[in-house]
Design a protein around this motif. Structure first.
Motif, PDB file in Angstrom:
ATOM      1  N   MET A 150     -19.142 -14.215  -0.254  1.00  0.00           N
ATOM      2  CA  MET A 150     -19.400 -13.160   0.619  1.00  0.00           C
ATOM      3  C   MET A 150     -20.748 -12.962   0.906  1.00  0.00           C
ATOM      4  SD  MET A 150     -17.111 -10.051  -0.228  1.00  0.00           S
ATOM      5  CE  MET A 150     -17.438  -9.345   1.318  1.00  0.00           C
ATOM      6  N   MET A 200     -10.739  -5.059   9.387  1.00  0.00           N
ATOM      7  CA  MET A 200     -11.989  -5.914   9.368  1.00  0.00           C
ATOM      8  C   MET A 200     -11.698  -6.829  10.743  1.00  0.00           C
ATOM      9  SD  MET A 200     -12.339  -7.187   5.397  1.00  0.00           S
ATOM     10  CE  MET A 200     -12.636  -6.144   4.263  1.00  0.00           C
ATOM     11  N   PHE A 203     -12.787  -4.981  13.542  1.00  0.00           N
ATOM     12  CA  PHE A 203     -14.511  -5.019  13.744  1.00  0.00           C
ATOM     13  C   PHE A 203     -15.038  -6.406  14.040  1.00  0.00           C
ATOM     14  CE2 PHE A 203     -13.942  -0.779  11.985  1.00  0.00           C
ATOM     15  CZ  PHE A 203     -14.904  -0.022  12.449  1.00  0.00           C
ATOM     16  N   ASN A 210     -19.868  -6.661  21.501  1.00  0.00           N
ATOM     17  CA  ASN A 210     -21.139  -5.636  21.319  1.00  0.00           C
ATOM     18  C   ASN A 210     -22.225  -6.470  21.051  1.00  0.00           C
ATOM     19  OD1 ASN A 210     -20.348  -2.805  22.034  1.00  0.00           O
ATOM     20  ND2 ASN A 210     -18.534  -3.426  20.626  1.00  0.00           N
ATOM     21  N   PHE A 211     -22.161  -7.458  20.176  1.00  0.00           N
ATOM     22  CA  PHE A 211     -23.364  -8.165  19.610  1.00  0.00           C
ATOM     23  C   PHE A 211     -23.413  -9.874  20.345  1.00  0.00           C
ATOM     24  CE2 PHE A 211     -22.761  -4.774  16.912  1.00  0.00           C
ATOM     25  CZ  PHE A 211     -23.935  -4.148  16.542  1.00  0.00           C
ATOM     26  N   LEU A 219     -26.782  -7.795  12.910  1.00  0.00           N
ATOM     27  CA  LEU A 219     -26.485  -6.505  13.009  1.00  0.00           C
ATOM     28  C   LEU A 219     -27.572  -6.143  12.056  1.00  0.00           C
ATOM     29  CD1 LEU A 219     -22.958  -6.486  11.247  1.00  0.00           C
ATOM     30  CD2 LEU A 219     -23.725  -6.046  13.563  1.00  0.00           C
ATOM     31  N   ILE A 221     -29.729  -2.926  13.638  1.00  0.00           N
ATOM     32  CA  ILE A 221     -30.233  -2.003  14.270  1.00  0.00           C
ATOM     33  C   ILE A 221     -30.662  -0.827  13.266  1.00  0.00           C
ATOM     34  CG2 ILE A 221     -29.646  -0.143  15.960  1.00  0.00           C
ATOM     35  CD1 ILE A 221     -27.346  -1.922  16.698  1.00  0.00           C
ATOM     36  N   LEU A 222     -29.824  -0.769  12.263  1.00  0.00           N
ATOM     37  CA  LEU A 222     -30.054   0.646  11.250  1.00  0.00           C
ATOM     38  C   LEU A 222     -31.159   0.195  10.211  1.00  0.00           C
ATOM     39  CD1 LEU A 222     -26.382   1.410  10.954  1.00  0.00           C
ATOM     40  CD2 LEU A 222     -28.024   2.752  12.271  1.00  0.00           C
TER      41      LEU A 222
ATOM     42  N   VAL B 138     -13.108   4.470   8.166  1.00  0.00           N
ATOM     43  CA  VAL B 138     -13.935   3.601   8.508  1.00  0.00           C
ATOM     44  C   VAL B 138     -14.055   3.925  10.130  1.00  0.00           C
ATOM     45  CG1 VAL B 138     -12.051   2.009   8.609  1.00  0.00           C
ATOM     46  CG2 VAL B 138     -14.489   1.222   8.812  1.00  0.00           C
ATOM     47  N   ASN B 142     -16.988   5.120  12.997  1.00  0.00           N
ATOM     48  CA  ASN B 142     -17.281   4.323  14.502  1.00  0.00           C
ATOM     49  C   ASN B 142     -16.883   5.225  15.467  1.00  0.00           C
ATOM     50  OD1 ASN B 142     -17.839   2.242  15.985  1.00  0.00           O
ATOM     51  ND2 ASN B 142     -15.877   1.294  15.859  1.00  0.00           N
ATOM     52  N   HIS B 145     -18.513   4.839  18.750  1.00  0.00           N
ATOM     53  CA  HIS B 145     -18.087   3.408  19.173  1.00  0.00           C
ATOM     54  C   HIS B 145     -19.576   2.869  20.093  1.00  0.00           C
ATOM     55  CE1 HIS B 145     -15.406   0.085  19.496  1.00  0.00           C
ATOM     56  NE2 HIS B 145     -16.086  -0.283  20.770  1.00  0.00           N
ATOM     57  N   ARG B 147     -23.197   0.432  19.341  1.00  0.00           N
ATOM     58  CA  ARG B 147     -23.592  -0.767  18.439  1.00  0.00           C
ATOM     59  C   ARG B 147     -24.029  -0.125  16.930  1.00  0.00           C
ATOM     60  NH1 ARG B 147     -26.241  -5.726  21.721  1.00  0.00           N
ATOM     61  NH2 ARG B 147     -27.185  -6.086  19.592  1.00  0.00           N
ATOM     62  N   ALA B 148     -24.811   0.879  17.007  1.00  0.00           N
ATOM     63  CA  ALA B 148     -25.175   1.199  15.584  1.00  0.00           C
ATOM     64  C   ALA B 148     -23.937   1.693  14.721  1.00  0.00           C
ATOM     65  CB  ALA B 148     -25.939   2.400  15.835  1.00  0.00           C
ATOM     66  N   ILE B 150     -20.848   0.552  15.079  1.00  0.00           N
ATOM     67  CA  ILE B 150     -20.031  -0.472  14.601  1.00  0.00           C
ATOM     68  C   ILE B 150     -20.594  -1.024  13.344  1.00  0.00           C
ATOM     69  CG2 ILE B 150     -19.325  -2.858  15.239  1.00  0.00           C
ATOM     70  CD1 ILE B 150     -19.210  -1.724  18.025  1.00  0.00           C
ATOM     71  N   GLU B 151     -21.961  -1.368  13.504  1.00  0.00           N
ATOM     72  CA  GLU B 151     -22.546  -1.878  12.554  1.00  0.00           C
ATOM     73  C   GLU B 151     -22.497  -1.034  11.031  1.00  0.00           C
ATOM     74  OE1 GLU B 151     -26.742  -2.718  12.894  1.00  0.00           O
ATOM     75  OE2 GLU B 151     -27.255  -2.749  11.025  1.00  0.00           O
ATOM     76  N   ALA B 153     -20.110   0.857  10.479  1.00  0.00           N
ATOM     77  CA  ALA B 153     -18.729   1.076  10.012  1.00  0.00           C
ATOM     78  C   ALA B 153     -18.261  -0.425   9.210  1.00  0.00           C
ATOM     79  CB  ALA B 153     -17.744   1.343  11.079  1.00  0.00           C
ATOM     80  N   TYR B 154     -18.943  -1.278   9.825  1.00  0.00           N
ATOM     81  CA  TYR B 154     -18.398  -2.908   9.259  1.00  0.00           C
ATOM     82  C   TYR B 154     -18.881  -2.803   7.936  1.00  0.00           C
ATOM     83  CZ  TYR B 154     -18.359  -7.751   8.529  1.00  0.00           C
ATOM     84  OH  TYR B 154     -18.051  -8.763   8.092  1.00  0.00           O
ATOM     85  N   LEU B 157     -17.260  -0.717   5.411  1.00  0.00           N
ATOM     86  CA  LEU B 157     -15.968  -1.260   5.065  1.00  0.00           C
ATOM     87  C   LEU B 157     -16.134  -2.445   4.208  1.00  0.00           C
ATOM     88  CD1 LEU B 157     -12.967  -1.595   5.657  1.00  0.00           C
ATOM     89  CD2 LEU B 157     -13.427  -2.921   7.596  1.00  0.00           C
ATOM     90  N   ILE B 158     -17.042  -3.185   4.321  1.00  0.00           N
ATOM     91  CA  ILE B 158     -17.178  -4.585   3.557  1.00  0.00           C
ATOM     92  C   ILE B 158     -17.985  -3.948   2.188  1.00  0.00           C
ATOM     93  CG2 ILE B 158     -18.663  -6.480   3.150  1.00  0.00           C
ATOM     94  CD1 ILE B 158     -16.401  -7.152   5.082  1.00  0.00           C
ATOM     95  N   ASP B 230     -26.235   4.452   6.558  1.00  0.00           N
ATOM     96  CA  ASP B 230     -25.666   4.318   7.559  1.00  0.00           C
ATOM     97  C   ASP B 230     -24.389   4.874   8.167  1.00  0.00           C
ATOM     98  OD1 ASP B 230     -27.852   2.403   7.488  1.00  0.00           O
ATOM     99  OD2 ASP B 230     -26.687   0.748   7.256  1.00  0.00           O
ATOM    100  N   GLU B 234     -24.108   7.807  10.949  1.00  0.00           N
ATOM    101  CA  GLU B 234     -23.486   7.630  12.252  1.00  0.00           C
ATOM    102  C   GLU B 234     -21.984   8.285  12.549  1.00  0.00           C
ATOM    103  OE1 GLU B 234     -24.159   5.970  14.744  1.00  0.00           O
ATOM    104  OE2 GLU B 234     -26.148   5.600  13.749  1.00  0.00           O
TER     105      GLU B 234
END
Lengths: 224, 481
Positions: A150, A200, A203, A210-211, A219, A221-222, B138, B142, B145, B147-148, B150-151, B153-154, B157-158, B230, B234
């Motif tokens: 992972m 998932m 996403f 989006n990217f 990823l 941005i944050l 999750v 988002n 919706h 870009r920030a 989505i990032e 939330a992903y 989730l992970i 994050d 968000e």
């Protein structure tokens, strides 16, 4: 009942064999570069776990455990590989796993993680009386390597695969340690894993749209 | 009654899914949130009167600790639900109905999963429900919706799924420790707790490490906290309020349950040292990121990492007062943080920016929002007369006796946080608001429910009401302190 004709010794050997095979497939996932191949490896591993679950269910005469095996077969060996294949098909031409570490160093780390697994889990398994106990460190090694996959993969899809491999390892560990956790819990876990994979997948598409990439390094941005 | 508590949010989610008119959706939403609160209060009163509720065989079981969590979830859920109606009207003014429906549907599923997690006696079902909280939130993270989001939330989730997978190893190991020794199948907390002395000590120790890292991820403890700033920044404000004020406590709740078993099995020192370690690490990381933090929602999120760390310190310092302070602080942090996150939504609607440098003159531009925000921040950084001052005082007083070095380090880090947050907030509240900014609070009437948070923070800071103290004492009994 098969339990009468199959001795604990035979079961123990079969369990060790399948656990070795499962760990071997986990390591194979690192070697395979293409995503389709990786999904197949995961499906095969789930199939082995399902068969092993059913075997242990026959040995103990547990109908519930047999049901768990069948559910595992459907969820992890059929449905989830299909979902993953669908997303691999949709995300276009970029299908290489793109790890941070190359194959050779990754394999060395796998070996180290396996040693750690034996070091941690072998003393824990010693007090166990079940014929399945000897393979517990192998299952734990699978968990650790899944975790490593992972963090070592850039592609969102391979991160999901790492998560699933880790899940398989945890399932195997519980199966070997106590013949699995109670039926209702196993079923709930399958449901959670299935929903998690479906989300998932959504996403993966969002990231792709989006990217313009499914490279999770994009990823960024944050930041602080 | 216990089952109706769970069925109300579940039914509400179902009804919202099939409702086609916005007003009706909002109506179902409000009615359900208020009904949940009503039933929750009734249950809490019953349980704190000395009753033990159970339902569906022994699948659900509510003791004093569960009752405390139910109260927090339902009260803050109700407050956030009221604000959510106004906020979503403003934020998703011209969004498609399906997105609005999704928001309210997931809101109640989120409440449902948290309630299941804190009412079940089965540690496996608790695990399923805690993973359920991630899955329910999750899409809420988002909701915008971008870009920030989505990032965020992903990542959420992970990381949460991995963390929670580790917690499952811990759960399976505890189950193994019970099954291997007692020879009986037991994954129920009450039976494990009763038979804890016969558990295999080595297995239990290893299990708790996994539990702490796993559920610690959900609780926002360092070093597995990285998703938190994050996701919490968000998410839409009412959801941030629930994630920071309530959901983190559900993670803590799981740790507390396991700690009670571990303490009975191997003595309190093992878990205490681990908790103090992660508590201090969380404080350190929060302090580092709070200094010169540029985004006020992230500031609030890092402050959650800090406060969950303080609660862990309290649990680790142990003894009657350490744990009492920790439980008290859970309540206080929940009240203060949900207040502030809801207000952050108001600031965002006003200034259309989450950056601290863009927000000037809040006190003049939006006096109600500004004044409440100031009060919330003062409470959060631990100033009297607000309740967090008392609970932090109790925790560190207990710590100076049992672990003086750790307690002193913690106090120094608190001072760093104090200075950093005050500096940021000072910039936001005072000065000249942007010239083109219209005066007046956004959603002023929707802020009214926050009076409850404010009143409770003040009341608990000035007095310790006897029923509240009695309730906390009962929770201590459940935890075996």
């Amino acid at each position: 009942m098969i339990g009468d004709s199959m001795s604990a010794e035979v079961l123990s050997k079969l369990v060790n064999l399948s656990s070795f095979a499962a760990l071997g497939l986990t390591i194979l996932l690192i070697v395979r570069a293409r995503l389709e191949g990786q999904v197949r490896v995961f499906g095969l591993q789930s199939l082995i776990l399902a068969l092993l679950t059913m075997l242990i269910a026959l040995y103990t005469g547990s109908l519930e455990l047999f049901g768990v095996g069948i559910a595992l077969l459907f969820v992890k060996a059929v449905i989830i590989p299909r979902v993953l294949n669908r997303s691999v098909g949709k995300i276009g031409i970029v299908r290489i796993a793109a790890p941070y570490l190359g194959t050779a160093p990754a394999l060395i780390i796998c070996a180290l993680l396996t040693i750690v697994a034996f070091y941690v889990m072998a003393p824990i398994a010693k007090s166990n009386l079940l014929p399945t106990k000897d393979a517990m460190p192998l299952a734990f090694a699978g968990v650790l390597i899944g975790f490593f996959i992972m963090v070592n993969r850039r592609r969102a899809v391979t991160q999901i695969l790492g998560f699933l491999i880790m899940e398989n390892g945890i399932f195997l560990l519980a199966l070997l340690a106590t013949y699995g956790v109670p039926f209702i819990v196993e079923m709930g876990v399958f449901l959670d894993v299935l929903v998690a994979v479906l989300i998932m997948e959504v996403f993966v598409y969002h990231i792709k749209d989006n990217f313009d990439s499914i490279d999770v390094r994009e990823l960024g941005i944050l930041k602080e | 009654m216990l089952l109706s508590l769970l069925l109300i949010p579940l039914t509400a989610a179902g009804l919202i899914a099939v409702t086609r008119r916005r007003v009706l959706i909002e109506l179902v939403h409000i009615v359900a949130a208020m009904a949940t609160l009503g039933v929750a209060v009734a249950i809490a009163v019953l349980v704190w009167d000395g009753n033990l509720l159970s339902a569906a065989g022994n699948l659900f079981r509510v003791d004093a600790l569960s009752a405390l969590m139910i109260s927090i979830i339902a009260l803050l859920g109700a407050i956030a639900s009221l604000y959510a109606v106004g906020y979503i009207r403003a934020e998703l003014a011209d969004a498609h109905l399906s997105r609005i429906r999704l928001f309210f549907l997931l809101f109640h599923l989120f409440i449902f999963t948290m309630l299941v997690a804190v009412t079940t006696d089965n540690l496996g079902v608790m695990w399923i429900a805690v993973e359920g909280t991630t899955l329910a939130t999750v899409f809420l993270v988002n909701l915008r919706h971008t870009r920030a989001s989505i990032e965020a939330a992903y990542k959420y989730l992970i990381l949460s799924s991995v963390g929670i997978a580790l917690a499952f190893i811990g759960t399976a190991l505890v189950y193994y420790a019970g099954a291997a020794k007692a020879g009986e199948i037991a994954v129920n907390w009450s039976t494990l707790r009763a038979g804890a002395a016969s558990l295999n000590a080595d297995v239990v120790r290893l299990a708790f490490v996994f539990i702490l890292v796993g559920y610690g991820t959900k609780a926002g403890l360092a070093p597995m906290h990285t998703w938190l700033p994050d996701a919490h920044s968000e998410a839409p404000a009412p959801i941030s309020a629930l994630m920071s004020g309530v959901l983190l406590n559900v993670g803590l709740y799981a740790i507390m349950r396991f700690k009670a078993v571990v303490d009975a099995a191997v003595g309190p020192v093992f878990a205490a040292h681990l908790l103090i370690g992660v508590g201090l690490l969380s404080l350190l990381i929060a302090a580092a990121f709070l200094v010169a933090q540029g985004n006020y929602k992230r500031m609030l999120a890092y402050s959650s990492v800090e406060h969950i760390g303080i609660v862990c310190l309290g649990l680790g310092f142990g003894g009657y007062w350490g744990v009492f302070g920790a439980l008290f602080h859970v309540v206080n942090h929940a009240l203060a943080k949900s207040l502030l996150f809801i207000l952050s939504g108001n600031i965002l609607l006003k200034y259309h920016s989450a950056e601290i440098r863009d927000v000037r003159g809040l006190m003049r531009a939006a006096p109600w929002t500004g004044a409440l925000f100031l009060a919330g921040i003062l409470a959060l950084i631990g100033l009297p007369p607000f309740a967090p001052f008392i609970s932090e005082f109790i925790i560190f007083r207990a710590g100076l006796e049992s672990y003086p070095l750790a307690a002193a380090t913690g106090i120094i880090l608190l001072l760093v946080v104090f200075g950093a947050m005050l500096a940021s907030v000072n910039h936001m509240l005072y000065g000249e608001p942007p010239a083109d900014l219209a005066r007046g609070d956004a959603l002023r009437l929707w802020l009214a429910p926050l009076a409850v948070n404010f009143a409770l923070l003040l009341a608990l800071g000035l007095t310790l009401p006897a029923p509240f103290e009695a309730a906390l004492k009962q929770v201590l009994l459940v935890l075996g302190v």
